[in-house]
Design a protein around this motif. Structure first.
Motif, short mmCIF file in Angstrom:
data_model
loop_
_atom_site.label_atom_id
_atom_site.label_comp_id
_atom_site.label_asym_id
_atom_site.label_seq_id
_atom_site.Cartn_x
_atom_site.Cartn_y
_atom_site.Cartn_z
N LYS A 11 0.75 -1.10 0.00
CA LYS A 11 -0.07 -0.15 0.15
C LYS A 11 0.86 1.36 -0.10
O LYS A 11 0.67 2.26 -0.60
CB LYS A 11 -1.00 0.01 1.05
CG LYS A 11 -2.08 -0.95 1.13
CD LYS A 11 -2.87 -1.21 2.31
CE LYS A 11 -4.02 -1.94 2.31
NZ LYS A 11 -4.85 -1.94 3.61
N ARG A 12 2.05 1.07 0.66
CA ARG A 12 2.79 2.64 0.75
C ARG A 12 3.51 2.44 -0.73
O ARG A 12 3.69 3.75 -0.95
CB ARG A 12 4.08 2.24 1.74
CG ARG A 12 3.34 2.27 3.13
CD ARG A 12 4.74 2.35 4.11
NE ARG A 12 5.60 1.26 4.08
CZ ARG A 12 5.69 0.24 4.98
NH1 ARG A 12 4.50 0.10 5.69
NH2 ARG A 12 6.46 -0.57 4.75
N LYS A 13 3.53 1.52 -1.22
CA LYS A 13 4.25 1.63 -2.78
C LYS A 13 2.90 1.94 -3.75
O LYS A 13 3.09 1.88 -5.01
CB LYS A 13 4.84 0.38 -3.16
CG LYS A 13 5.99 0.10 -2.12
CD LYS A 13 7.10 1.02 -2.52
CE LYS A 13 8.43 0.76 -1.41
NZ LYS A 13 9.35 1.76 -2.01
N ASN A 14 1.97 2.35 -3.15
CA ASN A 14 0.72 2.79 -4.10
C ASN A 14 0.09 1.57 -5.05
O ASN A 14 -0.35 1.85 -6.03
CB ASN A 14 1.09 3.83 -5.16
CG ASN A 14 1.64 5.16 -4.15
OD1 ASN A 14 0.58 5.58 -3.34
ND2 ASN A 14 2.60 5.82 -4.64
N PHE A 15 0.01 0.42 -4.32
CA PHE A 15 -0.50 -0.78 -4.89
C PHE A 15 -2.09 -0.89 -4.57
O PHE A 15 -2.26 -0.59 -3.39
CB PHE A 15 0.10 -2.16 -4.81
CG PHE A 15 1.01 -2.30 -5.41
CD1 PHE A 15 1.01 -2.93 -6.74
CD2 PHE A 15 2.58 -1.74 -5.17
CE1 PHE A 15 2.00 -3.71 -7.49
CE2 PHE A 15 3.49 -2.03 -6.27
CZ PHE A 15 3.48 -2.85 -7.27
N THR A 16 -3.02 -1.03 -5.24
CA THR A 16 -4.13 -1.34 -4.92
C THR A 16 -4.37 -2.95 -4.80
O THR A 16 -4.04 -3.81 -5.65
CB THR A 16 -5.30 -1.09 -5.87
OG1 THR A 16 -5.29 0.56 -6.11
CG2 THR A 16 -6.70 -1.36 -5.62
N VAL A 17 -4.58 -3.49 -3.65
CA VAL A 17 -4.38 -4.66 -3.22
C VAL A 17 -5.86 -5.40 -2.76
O VAL A 17 -6.67 -4.93 -2.11
CB VAL A 17 -3.51 -5.16 -2.06
CG1 VAL A 17 -3.10 -6.43 -1.62
CG2 VAL A 17 -1.99 -4.13 -2.23
#
Length: 253
Positions: free
Chosen positions: A127-133
């Motif tokens: 999430k910190r790496k801007n992934f939608t998980v």
């Protein structure tokens, strides 16, 4: 912004087979996904692996060098991954573009997605790496053959849902191996009173209050629903990918 799907579930639930089916489906419809192996004990794959935790650490090496057993060794491997997220995994993620879709094939040790915080911290990193998980939880459909096993599967799924705090899709895998589909279909949208009646018939009277609480938990919150998946049918995979797309905003159809 990238997209990530965490494939979790008990050992033997068909996670790698699902990943292979998903990869083949995406190839068929012209969608590109990247498969990431997070299982340090994995040996064989039926899909191309773009990133592999075994390049960082493997279970065999840990067992040989540290004298650990398979369970403790696997936890050690995953904690080592957690310690190297900002180094090794950062470097791996540089190989992907902002809108790439990554599928993480996770180990089947249930502690990892119920109470050990490794996967939760891994999710926070993504999430910190801007992934939608999103999380895809697999349960062997052959396991859901009676009400007690169904409740057990629901509780394990709910535990993972609470631990990871992600959009969560539950899948009944291996539907192609179920001889009597009705045995499974009865548990796709069960009624609380039916569950309670079945539980009370199978268990001693001292468990009736617990049975009532469990049946109401499954029914009242409507948090645990399962999608049956038969990898032989393209329509079944399309249904699953459509559900996943609603969680991530990324279509794979």
């Amino acid at each position: 912004m990238g997209f990530a799907q965490l494939v979790i579930g008990p050992a033997g639930s068909g996670k790698s087979t699902y990943c292979s089916g998903l990869y083949q489906h995406c190839e068929t419809v012209g969608r590109r996904i990247h498969m990431v192996n997070l299982d340090p004990a994995a040996e064989h794959f039926s899909y191309p692996v773009s990133t592999d935790i075994r390049e960082l650490i493997s279970l065999d090496d840990v067992m040989e060098e540290l004298g650990m057993g398979p369970n403790g060794g696997l936890i050690y491997c995953m904690e080592h991954l957690e310690d190297n997220l900002d180094d090794w995994l950062d470097e791996q993620l540089e190989n992907y573009f902002d809108d790439d879709y990554l599928v993480f094939d996770c180990p089947g040790q249930i502690e990892l997605f119920t109470h050990v915080p490794v996967l939760r911290n891994f999710v926070e990193y993504l999430k910190r790496k801007n992934f939608t998980v999103c999380a895809v939880y697999l349960l062997d459909s052959q396991f859901v053959s009676d009400v007690t096993k169904y409740i057990s599967g629901c509780m394990a799924s709910l535990s993972a849902m609470i631990q990871l705090e992600l959009p969560h899709i539950n899948i009944l895998s291996k539907m192609d191996l179920v001889s009597n589909k009705k045995d499974v279909e009865d548990y796709l949208n069960p009624e609380a009173q039916v569950l309670l009646s079945q539980l009370n018939r199978q268990m001693a009277p001292r468990f009736h209050k617990l049975n009532k609480a469990l049946a109401e938990l499954v029914d009242d919150y409507n948090m645990v629903n399962f999608i049956p998946l038969d990898l032989r049918k393209e329509s079944s995979m399309c249904c699953q990918t459509s559900t996943t797309a609603s969680s991530t905003g990324k279509m794979l159809m």
